[in-house]
Design a protein around this motif. Structure first.
Motif, PDB file in Angstrom:
ATOM      1  N   ASN A 112      94.446  32.499  20.642  1.00  0.00           N
ATOM      2  CA  ASN A 112      95.103  30.940  20.181  1.00  0.00           C
ATOM      3  C   ASN A 112      95.782  29.917  20.462  1.00  0.00           C
ATOM      4  O   ASN A 112      95.719  29.381  19.964  1.00  0.00           O
ATOM      5  CB  ASN A 112      94.819  31.101  18.496  1.00  0.00           C
ATOM      6  N   ARG A 175      89.670  23.064  26.694  1.00  0.00           N
ATOM      7  CA  ARG A 175      89.817  23.803  25.269  1.00  0.00           C
ATOM      8  C   ARG A 175      89.520  25.233  25.321  1.00  0.00           C
ATOM      9  O   ARG A 175      87.933  24.925  26.249  1.00  0.00           O
ATOM     10  CB  ARG A 175      89.020  22.840  24.327  1.00  0.00           C
ATOM     11  N   ILE A 179      90.690  29.195  18.530  1.00  0.00           N
ATOM     12  CA  ILE A 179      90.822  28.544  17.443  1.00  0.00           C
ATOM     13  C   ILE A 179      91.889  28.323  17.323  1.00  0.00           C
ATOM     14  O   ILE A 179      93.511  28.524  16.499  1.00  0.00           O
ATOM     15  CB  ILE A 179      90.780  28.817  16.102  1.00  0.00           C
TER      16      ILE A 179
END
Length: 405
Positions: A112, A175, A179
């Motif tokens: 992440n 991206r 998360i």
């Protein structure tokens, strides 16, 4: 929103790292660590903040100064200690040091992780994907076109001054599958306040092809290309000392970037919307809105910009006077001009002015990238052009990595 403070690691040891660390540490919602791979610097900085707070002096738009106290949680040269459980990893150092830091943190980068180049400079995404390998698809990368603030260190580790900032700072967001605990762009805005305004681009290549990549090398080239080699008594003004010929060359380089962006946007083989790439005059007017007294053309906009008025050329002292310091051109080449040229070669766009710049600049720093119009020089291996990473198709350039990664 997730509970608990935002955990931020600021990487670097120079003025940029100082000012970002100070802004971050002055925000009560952030827990700020600093990773400085120079062990002596990290020890000295850590010893200072153990005894007293950092002081951040901010130059306001109205000419006043505001002082803010800041205290990073710790400074370390240990990547494992610095990166552990971080929400945001901010690279606030020269692009020439990015690879060293990426390799140092790679074992501790999680699925992440958010890595921010502030600035990232052209080729940042290519480098991140290459060094992080299979981990990269889970990470989120942000790359900004410039530092958040121009700054200077008053006293190492304890006092930094934020001198000026652009009104708008554009950055790309790639991206990953991981998360993000908090939206990264919002986090950057939170720690900096209202200035600059952080704005996302449509595609990471828009930041790569923004014409500001050419500003410093063009101004140095035009100032010193006819220099006779004799020392001078005073450093010339950098921005306010440019000629109209310099502005014309800046415009020409800007048009080459626009042509690359147009070719990629209209290519039938890829989907890359690069319509927000700007010509340089438009770029200056948006980034420095309100800071110039005349915006009739690019020359007037640059030479009437009050933020840029006192900046001079970097010089070295000799027994007989001052000579230009060309060392900064290595960064402008390896994380700038050579990357743009590499993309242009793959797209099939001619870039005569970029070629002219690279040829002159590489000679001044004793490097070799461009040979007979091709990136086959011995120093390509230290650059961030797509060819170094085996990216040879338009799709690979747009994706930022080889598909098998």
């Amino acid at each position: 929103m997730a509970s608990g403070p935002l955990k931020i690691c600021v990487c670097g040891g120079g003025e940029n790292a100082h000012v970002v660390a100070a802004f971050s540490a002055s925000n009560p919602e952030a827990e700020t660590r600093v990773l400085d791979l120079d062990e002596d610097e990290a020890t000295n900085w850590g010893d200072v903040i153990d005894k007293k707070n950092m002081m951040l002096t901010i130059n306001e738009n109205d000419g006043t100064k505001r002082e803010v106290k800041a205290k990073p949680r710790f400074v370390t040269s240990n990547p494992k200690e610095a990166i552990n459980a971080c929400d945001l990893i901010i690279f606030a150092m020269s692009a020439l040091d990015h690879e060293q830091y990426l390799k140092a943190i790679e074992p501790y980068v999680g699925k992440n992780s958010v890595i921010v180049g502030l600035p990232g400079k052209p080729g940042f995404e290519y480098l991140c994907n290459n060094v992080l390998g299979s981990k990269a698809v889970f990470c989120t990368f942000l790359s900004f076109e410039a530092p958040s603030w121009e700054s200077k260190i008053i006293e190492f580790g304890t006092h930094v001054e934020a001198l000026s900032a652009m009104r708008v700072l554009v950055g790309s967001i790639v991206r990953g599958k991981g998360i993000c605990r908090r939206p990264p762009l919002m986090c950057l805005q939170m720690i900096h306040g209202s200035k600059p305004l952080f704005r996302p681009s449509r595609h990471f290549l828009e930041v790569t092809l923004m014409p500001n990549t050419f500003i410093r090398p063009v101004i140095i080239y035009e100032e010193w290309r006819k220099w006779d080699g004799k020392p001078v008594t005073e450093a010339p003004l950098f921005y306010h000392g440019i000629s109209k010929e310099t502005a014309e060359l800046l415009n020409a380089c800007s048009l080459e970037c626009l042509e690359i962006a147009r070719e990629m946007t209209t290519s039938e083989s890829v989907r890359a919307d690069l319509t927000d790439v700007q010509e340089l005059h438009q770029w200056y007017m948006e980034r420095f809105k309100g800071d110039f007294s005349n915006n009739a053309d690019l020359f007037s906009t640059i030479t009437s910009n009050k933020q840029l008025a006192d900046i001079k050329h970097a010089m070295k002292e000799t027994d007989d006077g001052l000579v230009p310091d060309f060392d900064c051109l290595i960064e402008d080449l390896e994380a700038g001009l050579v990357v743009v040229k590499g993309i242009a070669l793959i797209i099939g766009v001619q870039t005569p002015k970029t070629d002219e710049l690279i040829t002159w600049c590489q000679d001044k720093v004793g490097k070799e990238y461009l040979v007979n119009g091709e990136l086959v020089g011995c120093d390509v291996a230290t650059s961030r052009c797509p060819q170094r990473f085996g990216l040879s198709t338009i799709q690979a350039v747009v994706d930022g990595r080889l598909m098998e990664q």
